[in-house]
Every structure is written in C-alpha cells, then in structure tokens.
Write a protein that holds these residues in place. Sequence first.
Motif, PDB file in Angstrom:
ATOM      1  N   VAL A 153       0.848  -1.201   0.000  1.00  0.00           N
ATOM      2  CA  VAL A 153       0.000   0.000   0.000  1.00  0.00           C
ATOM      3  C   VAL A 153       0.881   1.247   0.000  1.00  0.00           C
ATOM      4  N   ARG A 154       1.926   1.225   0.826  1.00  0.00           N
ATOM      5  CA  ARG A 154       2.803   2.391   0.925  1.00  0.00           C
ATOM      6  C   ARG A 154       3.561   2.627  -0.385  1.00  0.00           C
ATOM      7  N   ARG A 155       3.925   1.524  -1.027  1.00  0.00           N
ATOM      8  CA  ARG A 155       4.715   1.648  -2.247  1.00  0.00           C
ATOM      9  C   ARG A 155       3.889   2.174  -3.416  1.00  0.00           C
ATOM     10  N   HIS A 164      -9.189 -10.226   4.504  1.00  0.00           N
ATOM     11  CA  HIS A 164     -10.119  -9.085   4.545  1.00  0.00           C
ATOM     12  C   HIS A 164      -9.788  -8.174   5.729  1.00  0.00           C
ATOM     13  N   ARG A 165      -9.689  -8.770   6.909  1.00  0.00           N
ATOM     14  CA  ARG A 165      -9.460  -7.975   8.126  1.00  0.00           C
ATOM     15  C   ARG A 165      -8.089  -7.289   8.090  1.00  0.00           C
ATOM     16  N   ALA A 166      -7.069  -8.030   7.684  1.00  0.00           N
ATOM     17  CA  ALA A 166      -5.717  -7.451   7.647  1.00  0.00           C
ATOM     18  C   ALA A 166      -5.654  -6.309   6.632  1.00  0.00           C
ATOM     19  N   THR A 167      -6.348  -6.468   5.505  1.00  0.00           N
ATOM     20  CA  THR A 167      -6.319  -5.439   4.458  1.00  0.00           C
ATOM     21  C   THR A 167      -7.019  -4.169   4.920  1.00  0.00           C
ATOM     22  N   LEU A 168      -8.140  -4.340   5.627  1.00  0.00           N
ATOM     23  CA  LEU A 168      -8.853  -3.152   6.105  1.00  0.00           C
ATOM     24  C   LEU A 168      -7.969  -2.305   7.026  1.00  0.00           C
ATOM     25  N   VAL A 169      -7.143  -2.966   7.820  1.00  0.00           N
ATOM     26  CA  VAL A 169      -6.209  -2.229   8.682  1.00  0.00           C
ATOM     27  C   VAL A 169      -5.118  -1.592   7.824  1.00  0.00           C
ATOM     28  N   ALA A 170      -4.537  -2.403   6.932  1.00  0.00           N
ATOM     29  CA  ALA A 170      -3.407  -1.920   6.119  1.00  0.00           C
ATOM     30  C   ALA A 170      -3.822  -0.789   5.176  1.00  0.00           C
ATOM     31  N   ALA A 171      -5.093  -0.793   4.770  1.00  0.00           N
ATOM     32  CA  ALA A 171      -5.563   0.202   3.791  1.00  0.00           C
ATOM     33  C   ALA A 171      -6.354   1.326   4.463  1.00  0.00           C
ATOM     34  N   ARG A 172      -6.088   1.556   5.746  1.00  0.00           N
ATOM     35  CA  ARG A 172      -6.906   2.537   6.470  1.00  0.00           C
ATOM     36  C   ARG A 172      -6.797   3.949   5.893  1.00  0.00           C
ATOM     37  N   SER A 173      -5.723   4.254   5.174  1.00  0.00           N
ATOM     38  CA  SER A 173      -5.581   5.605   4.619  1.00  0.00           C
ATOM     39  C   SER A 173      -6.004   5.665   3.148  1.00  0.00           C
ATOM     40  N   VAL A 174      -6.446   4.542   2.594  1.00  0.00           N
ATOM     41  CA  VAL A 174      -6.828   4.508   1.175  1.00  0.00           C
ATOM     42  C   VAL A 174      -8.266   5.042   1.040  1.00  0.00           C
ATOM     43  N   PRO A 175      -8.490   5.971   0.103  1.00  0.00           N
ATOM     44  CA  PRO A 175      -9.812   6.614   0.013  1.00  0.00           C
ATOM     45  C   PRO A 175     -10.967   5.649  -0.268  1.00  0.00           C
ATOM     46  N   ARG A 176     -10.710   4.638  -1.122  1.00  0.00           N
ATOM     47  CA  ARG A 176     -11.818   3.773  -1.528  1.00  0.00           C
ATOM     48  C   ARG A 176     -11.469   2.307  -1.298  1.00  0.00           C
ATOM     49  N   VAL A 177     -12.342   1.642  -0.558  1.00  0.00           N
ATOM     50  CA  VAL A 177     -12.132   0.220  -0.280  1.00  0.00           C
ATOM     51  C   VAL A 177     -13.445  -0.511  -0.550  1.00  0.00           C
ATOM     52  N   ALA A 178     -13.360  -1.602  -1.267  1.00  0.00           N
ATOM     53  CA  ALA A 178     -14.567  -2.388  -1.554  1.00  0.00           C
ATOM     54  C   ALA A 178     -14.214  -3.866  -1.563  1.00  0.00           C
ATOM     55  N   CYS A 179     -15.244  -4.702  -1.361  1.00  0.00           N
ATOM     56  CA  CYS A 179     -15.027  -6.150  -1.243  1.00  0.00           C
ATOM     57  C   CYS A 179     -15.688  -6.892  -2.399  1.00  0.00           C
ATOM     58  N   TYR A 180     -14.982  -7.883  -2.890  1.00  0.00           N
ATOM     59  CA  TYR A 180     -15.502  -8.666  -4.010  1.00  0.00           C
ATOM     60  C   TYR A 180     -16.029 -10.018  -3.558  1.00  0.00           C
ATOM     61  N   GLN A 181     -16.701 -10.673  -4.470  1.00  0.00           N
ATOM     62  CA  GLN A 181     -17.349 -11.953  -4.167  1.00  0.00           C
ATOM     63  C   GLN A 181     -16.433 -13.112  -4.559  1.00  0.00           C
TER      64      GLN A 181
END
Length: 346
Positions: free
Chosen positions: A224-226, A248-265
């Motif tokens: 994410v930082r890169r 899912h859970r780890a990504t939500l933490v890691a992407a906390r500064s990302v403007p848009r987050v969505a989950c796929y099926q």
Amino acid sequence: MLLLVDQDAERAARQVEILQAYDAECIEVQSELGQYESARWSGDRDFNVWDAAVWHCDARTDAEELTRTLVAWYERFPAVPVVVVANEPDMTVAMAALRGRAADLVSQSVGDDGLVAAVDQVLRQRPDPIDTISPSNKRVLVVGAHPDDAEIGVGGTIHRLVRRGWDATVLTMSHGSGGGDPEERTAEAQQAAQVLGAVLVMEDFPDGAIDDSSGTVRAIERVVRRIEPEMVLVHSDKDTHQDHRAVHRATLVAARSVPRVACYQSPSAMVTFQPNRFVDLRERDLEAKLAAIRAHGSQSRTRAYLDEELIRATARYWGRYGNAYYTEPLEVVRASTPTRFQPAGH
Ligand SMILES: [Zn+2]
C-alpha cells in the motif's frame, strides 16, 4: 464499439471510416432504423458490446416513430446513448429526440468533424460508476489470499480499469500450495495477471493458515505504501474461507488511509454477501476474465466453480443490478474524498 444505423449505405461506409479513425473499434451498419427492434429480444446478439449508437434519420423518418424507437432502445439498453443525426432537424424532430432522451441531436450539415465531436462528447458523458470516481490517482490494488481469487472476484473490473488507464496491482498472499504445486501456481498467477494487464506481487503466507496478525498487516501495508492506491479491492468478510476472512481484516487495517475500499465476491462467499456497487463490464472484459481464469490451468481441471458457464452466468445475473449485460458486484466499505482534497489541518 459504435453502432451506426443508416439507410444510406454509401454514407454509412464513409462514416464507418471516419469514426474508426477516431478510435471507434468497429462499427456495424444496419439498414433500417427499426431493425434492432426486431432483433432486440432475439438473444442472438450481445448488445453489450456497444458504447454508443448513431442513428441517421432522413426526411421519411416519422417523428413519433423516432420517439417510440428511442424509448424502446433505452428500455433494453439503458447504458448505450444514442446520437440522432437528421438532415435538417426541425422543431418536430428536435422534440421527438428530446422526448426519446436522445443523447444528442446533430444536423447532417455539421459534417464529419461535427459528428465525431458529438460522438466524442456523448462517450465522455456516458454515466459510469467507475468513471464518476475520476481520480487523478488511477491506481488500484487487489488483494487475494490465493492465486486466482482476484481473477474470480474482479478479473473483469481489473481489465476494465486497466483499459481505462489505471495501473492495477494484484497482491496474492500465498502461493496456494494447498491447491497444487506452488511453483506451477505461481507461474499461472503471473500469466493471469499478464492477461489482465496487472502487476503481480506474491507473498508466501501459509495456504490455509493465513491469519490477520501484524505480520500479515505489515506485508499488505508495504505494498500500500509503495503504490499508494486510490482504491483497494479485497475479499468480503461474509466468506466461509478462513484465509479470505483473515486477508479481509488485515487489508482493512493496512488500507486505512486509502480513500476507496470495496469487497468482491469469492466462490466461498456466504449468502449474506450484500453488494451495493456493480461494475459494468463489456464483453471483452468478461473474455479477459475468463482467459485469466483459464491461465490457472491446474485449478480449472478440478474446481467446479471455475466453470466458464458459471462465471459468465454469475456476471450476467449481477448485470440485472447494474447498467450493463454483465457486472461484477462489490460491497463498498469506504468511498471517501481523497485526503489531498481535505482542508489543511484536517
Ligand atoms: Zn481463495
């Protein structure tokens, strides 16, 4: 792709050339304005391939029929705008086009450049859930637990975004040793990413035992930082697979500064998966998704959920909630204004 409807074959052939020069991939000519009416329920055509339609009217075109045909068109193809071209549009034709919600009405006298400009403008204004995001930072990161997760969930979306100038990175958290030879699966994942136009980053967490501890979070954070994505797509937590939920859970933490987050099926999604965003796909996006899934040859031999008919039918099913024949569903977790637009000090 544009659909050109014109009864004058000579003019049509010329305009096919002109519009192709302006980046229309292929144009189909049909001789009768009402012809697609007869074809519209036949099901033997994939109407999803068109980005816009250009209809030529002549002096014989009846105004009421024009409105009626436009209304029928939009009922069937709500996302395919129509540009009406008329010889000398008078008030009757203008009213008919307006009532039928034509995207534009241009006079034959505007010439070729005028027509190209009108088509160009209509294509730009075409409503599109992804384009309305219009980020200056067109980078998307797709995180999946295993090779093939990203392709199954959002292969079409990735292809579509890349087609529209986005940089896509697929981060796969394991080599998928639980489902086959890790080396073979890595090579397949590389090939699949290539098909979609994405860059692949692979981590080596244990397949079947990925957790959401700080080690997992840090690995995702590094990526994410890169790449500083505008949007992150990841598994839903409404999923029966423990690896998917952990990622899912780890990504939500890691992407906390990302403007848009969505989950796929995923194929292991629970029935509680509840999408609220549907990404319109073109036929070529779905074809690319299928090709990317085919690249996972070691899996498609044994996994029923990789069956092409099922993948196509699923995209078609979700299409009923979007604007297109095929869509991919997303659960939006966050869709915030990018931080750079926030006032200083906030
Ligand atoms: Zn998986």
